[in-house]
Write an enzyme that holds these catalytic residues in place. Structure first.
Site, PDB file in Angstrom:
ATOM      1  N   ASP A  82      -3.927  -6.927   4.729  1.00  0.00           N
ATOM      2  CA  ASP A  82      -4.865  -7.893   5.319  1.00  0.00           C
ATOM      3  C   ASP A  82      -4.741  -9.274   4.678  1.00  0.00           C
ATOM      4  OD1 ASP A  82      -6.110  -6.152   7.178  1.00  0.00           O
ATOM      5  OD2 ASP A  82      -7.083  -5.137   5.503  1.00  0.00           O
ATOM      6  N   LYS A 111     -11.195  -4.275  18.610  1.00  0.00           N
ATOM      7  CA  LYS A 111      -9.785  -4.571  18.901  1.00  0.00           C
ATOM      8  C   LYS A 111      -9.411  -4.207  20.340  1.00  0.00           C
ATOM      9  CE  LYS A 111      -8.607  -4.177  14.012  1.00  0.00           C
ATOM     10  NZ  LYS A 111      -7.553  -4.154  13.011  1.00  0.00           N
ATOM     11  N   LYS A 168      10.580 -15.495 -11.206  1.00  0.00           N
ATOM     12  CA  LYS A 168       9.635 -14.539 -11.795  1.00  0.00           C
ATOM     13  C   LYS A 168       8.517 -15.272 -12.546  1.00  0.00           C
ATOM     14  CE  LYS A 168       9.387 -10.683 -14.961  1.00  0.00           C
ATOM     15  NZ  LYS A 168      10.025  -9.965 -16.052  1.00  0.00           N
ATOM     16  N   PHE A 182      -4.619   2.805  14.506  1.00  0.00           N
ATOM     17  CA  PHE A 182      -4.925   3.798  13.483  1.00  0.00           C
ATOM     18  C   PHE A 182      -6.007   3.208  12.587  1.00  0.00           C
ATOM     19  CE2 PHE A 182      -2.009   7.480  13.026  1.00  0.00           C
ATOM     20  CZ  PHE A 182      -1.248   7.280  14.158  1.00  0.00           C
ATOM     21  N   ASN A 236       0.849  -1.189   0.000  1.00  0.00           N
ATOM     22  CA  ASN A 236       0.000   0.000   0.000  1.00  0.00           C
ATOM     23  C   ASN A 236       0.889   1.246   0.000  1.00  0.00           C
ATOM     24  OD1 ASN A 236       0.579   0.826   2.831  1.00  0.00           O
ATOM     25  ND2 ASN A 236      -0.256  -1.210   3.206  1.00  0.00           N
ATOM     26  N   LYS A 286     -13.749  -0.465  15.003  1.00  0.00           N
ATOM     27  CA  LYS A 286     -12.395  -1.028  15.201  1.00  0.00           C
ATOM     28  C   LYS A 286     -11.933  -0.846  16.647  1.00  0.00           C
ATOM     29  CE  LYS A 286     -10.866  -0.771  10.478  1.00  0.00           C
ATOM     30  NZ  LYS A 286     -10.195  -0.083   9.417  1.00  0.00           N
TER      31      LYS A 286
HETATM   32  O1  PMT Z   1       2.957   5.941   6.645  1.00  0.00           O
HETATM   33  P1  PMT Z   1       2.440   7.299   6.217  1.00  0.00           P
HETATM   34  O2  PMT Z   1       2.670   7.568   4.755  1.00  0.00           O
HETATM   35  O3  PMT Z   1       2.950   8.393   7.103  1.00  0.00           O
HETATM   36  O4  PMT Z   1       0.844   7.284   6.364  1.00  0.00           O
HETATM   37  C1  PMT Z   1       0.272   7.120   7.627  1.00  0.00           C
HETATM   38  C2  PMT Z   1      -0.931   6.184   7.580  1.00  0.00           C
HETATM   39  C3  PMT Z   1      -2.030   6.795   6.734  1.00  0.00           C
HETATM   40  C4  PMT Z   1      -0.512   4.815   7.050  1.00  0.00           C
HETATM   41  C5  PMT Z   1      -1.391   6.014   9.069  1.00  0.00           C
HETATM   42  O5  PMT Z   1      -1.802   7.254   9.542  1.00  0.00           O
HETATM   43  C6  PMT Z   1      -2.522   4.985   9.192  1.00  0.00           C
HETATM   44  O6  PMT Z   1      -3.687   5.299   9.048  1.00  0.00           O
HETATM   45  N1  PMT Z   1      -2.168   3.709   9.497  1.00  0.00           N
HETATM   46  C7  PMT Z   1      -3.119   2.574   9.614  1.00  0.00           C
HETATM   47  C8  PMT Z   1      -3.652   2.207   8.278  1.00  0.00           C
HETATM   48  C9  PMT Z   1      -4.435   0.913   8.322  1.00  0.00           C
HETATM   49  O7  PMT Z   1      -3.923  -0.085   7.947  1.00  0.00           O
HETATM   50  O8  PMT Z   1      -5.605   0.969   8.863  1.00  0.00           O
HETATM   51  P2  PMT Z   1      -6.579  -0.319   9.017  1.00  0.00           P
HETATM   52  O9  PMT Z   1      -7.890   0.301   9.194  1.00  0.00           O
HETATM   53  O10 PMT Z   1      -6.398  -1.260   7.873  1.00  0.00           O
HETATM   54  O11 PMT Z   1      -6.076  -1.046  10.320  1.00  0.00           O
HETATM   55  C10 PMT Z   1      -6.549  -0.687  11.611  1.00  0.00           C
HETATM   56  C11 PMT Z   1      -5.486  -0.952  12.655  1.00  0.00           C
HETATM   57  O12 PMT Z   1      -5.224  -2.352  12.753  1.00  0.00           O
HETATM   58  C12 PMT Z   1      -4.154  -0.298  12.361  1.00  0.00           C
HETATM   59  O13 PMT Z   1      -3.625   0.172  13.581  1.00  0.00           O
HETATM   60  C13 PMT Z   1      -3.305  -1.435  11.799  1.00  0.00           C
HETATM   61  O14 PMT Z   1      -1.925  -1.262  12.124  1.00  0.00           O
HETATM   62  C14 PMT Z   1      -3.879  -2.650  12.503  1.00  0.00           C
HETATM   63  N2  PMT Z   1      -3.832  -3.895  11.699  1.00  0.00           N
HETATM   64  C15 PMT Z   1      -4.519  -3.984  10.529  1.00  0.00           C
HETATM   65  C16 PMT Z   1      -4.491  -5.164   9.823  1.00  0.00           C
HETATM   66  C17 PMT Z   1      -3.762  -6.260  10.327  1.00  0.00           C
HETATM   67  N3  PMT Z   1      -3.719  -7.416   9.659  1.00  0.00           N
HETATM   68  N4  PMT Z   1      -3.092  -6.147  11.470  1.00  0.00           N
HETATM   69  C18 PMT Z   1      -3.123  -4.975  12.180  1.00  0.00           C
HETATM   70  O15 PMT Z   1      -2.507  -4.884  13.240  1.00  0.00           O
END
Ligand code: PMT
Length: 415
Positions: free
Chosen positions: A276, A338, A286, A320, A207, A334
């Protein structure tokens, strides 16, 4: 941070003096006051007018013929919250080590009680010289902070150690010196960046996360006195000095690194954008484009944060959320699912901030549902706001616990 702090910056005679113009600009950008002292030799490389223009104050060059007789070496020494010498030549290092005070800068060094930060820059042979090393050793022993020069091509044509430390690192070290250590005693685990899920040696699923948000949080936590453990996905960012960083590639590696250090932490902040799903199969060679269409099978990755939430104990857990619609309701789901104390939600479609940018517009939602919509700001500033909120949550949680303990120990009234 360093707003309204008084910085006295000493510049000595080295070609790296020109780089320090940017350091002054960065200090001013953060609303710190900067007074510049230039030695006679420093003025051969850059004119005082350059620093006067950028700092907004006249530059001090002389011990006796100051443009402002009221400001003596003593008042400069007294007003400093920090004294920085960058670039520092072998000569000024020798003078400080021997207690010599024969010009304005060396006099201010002896007269000040402010912390002293020295960033040397010189020819590689001079840096390696045993007398210079002895002087540097002596200053370190006396408790002065010396930033090691970096290695590379030098202005004199040599290749080696002697380049001025990066301006970004001198800035970071100055902020560390000037910042109140209100997170001392905390051990903070932070994740940053994207994950790379390998399809073959050339292709990945990933991403647009750059890691800037997570790195800003790591830096700010360190500057505020916390012990920081950073688990970073692949980024183009420079390692942050003094921060223990574990580099990982994919979600499974991130999950392993986080689990290993989870127990010992008091706060966890998951800023990483974790994939995810991962390809069912990762090819050794390749993949060739022999098929007209291709279906890629995916397996679900573990949700690291969800797993952490199940075994939270007394830790503060921060997640986040990057969303494109229904930001608040999605983030609240979330937060609950979580078992988080705080979630930072940002709009993944925002034009001026977010993924990859130096700024971000985010909303904080805490475990009680309190919503704090913050304006667009630099990620450094946002990191501090998130840490302030974490501190507040910790305080509220511990006073609620105290209250519960007190009321449990009070004798119950008979009715
Ligand atoms: O890195 P930058 O360019 O500075 O940008 C920052 C950002 C936009 C990436 C950051 O601010 C941000 O939003 N990070 C979380 C993005 C995200 O993956 O969100 P999510 O809604 O998919 O996940 C929710 C939370 O679960 C997050 O804290 C993530 O770390 C966690 N997660 C998600 C999926 C997974 N399989 N395991 C996790 O721990």
């Amino acid at each position: 941070m360093i707003k309204e702090k008084q910085i006295v910056l000493g510049i000595t005679g080295g070609i790296a003096a020109y780089k320090v113009v940017e350091l002054v600009r960065q200090f001013r950008k953060r609303n710190a006051e900067v007074d510049v002292i230039m030695t006679r030799n420093a003025q051969q490389f850059v004119t005082p007018l350059t620093f006067q223009t950028i700092s907004g104050h006249p530059v001090y060059t002389d011990l006796f013929h100051s443009f402002n007789p009221e400001i003596s070496h003593i008042s400069l020494a007294d007003k400093a919250d920090v004294l920085i010498i960058a670039p520092a030549t072998a000569n000024i290092i020798a003078k400080i080590a021997s207690g010599c005070a024969d010009d304005l800068l060396s006099t201010v060094v002896l007269a000040t009680k402010a912390p002293l930060l020295i960033a040397p820059a010189m020819n590689a042979n001079m840096w390696e010289n045993r007398i210079v090393q002895q002087n540097v050793g002596k200053l370190k022993e006396l408790g002065f902070r010396i930033m090691d020069p970096t290695t590379g091509e030098l202005a004199c044509g040599y290749e080696g150690k002697g380049r001025l430390a990066e301006i970004e690192d001198i800035l970071g070290e100055t902020i560390t010196i000037l910042t109140e250590k209100d997170l001392q005693g905390e051990r903070i685990l932070i994740t940053a960046g994207p994950t790379h899920e390998h399809i073959d040696p050339i292709r990945i699923l990933t991403n647009r996360s750059s890691g800037k948000m997570g790195y800003a949080l790591a830096k700010a936590s360190h500057q505020r006195g916390a012990e920081v453990m950073l688990v970073s996905g692949p980024t183009n960012l420079k390692p942050i000095p003094d921060i223990h960083t574990i580099q990982v590639e994919n979600t499974l590696e991130m999950s392993k690194a986080v689990s290993k250090h989870y127990k010992s932490c008091s706060i966890v902040i998951k800023a990483a954008a974790v994939a995810d799903y991962r390809p069912k199969k990762s090819f050794k060679d390749k993949m060739k484009k022999t098929h007209k269409t291709l279906t890629l099978g995916l397996d679900k990755n573990p949700d690291i944060l969800y797993q952490l939430g199940k075994d939270k104990g007394k830790k503060i857990l921060v997640g986040f959320a990057a969303e494109t619609k229904n930001l608040i309701s999605q983030a609240k789901l979330k937060l609950d699912r979580k078992n988080l104390d705080l979630i930072v939600v940002n709009n993944a479609l925002q034009k001026r901030g977010g993924f990859g940018s130096d700024s971000n517009e985010a909303t904080l939602i805490d475990f009680e549902g309190k919503i704090d919509a913050l304006p667009l700001m630099g990620k450094e500033e946002l990191a501090d706001k998130i840490l302030d909120k974490i501190k507040q949550i910790k305080k509220e949680k511990s006073s609620a616990k105290e209250l519960k303990k007190t009321s449990a120990s009070e004798p119950k009234k008979r009715t």
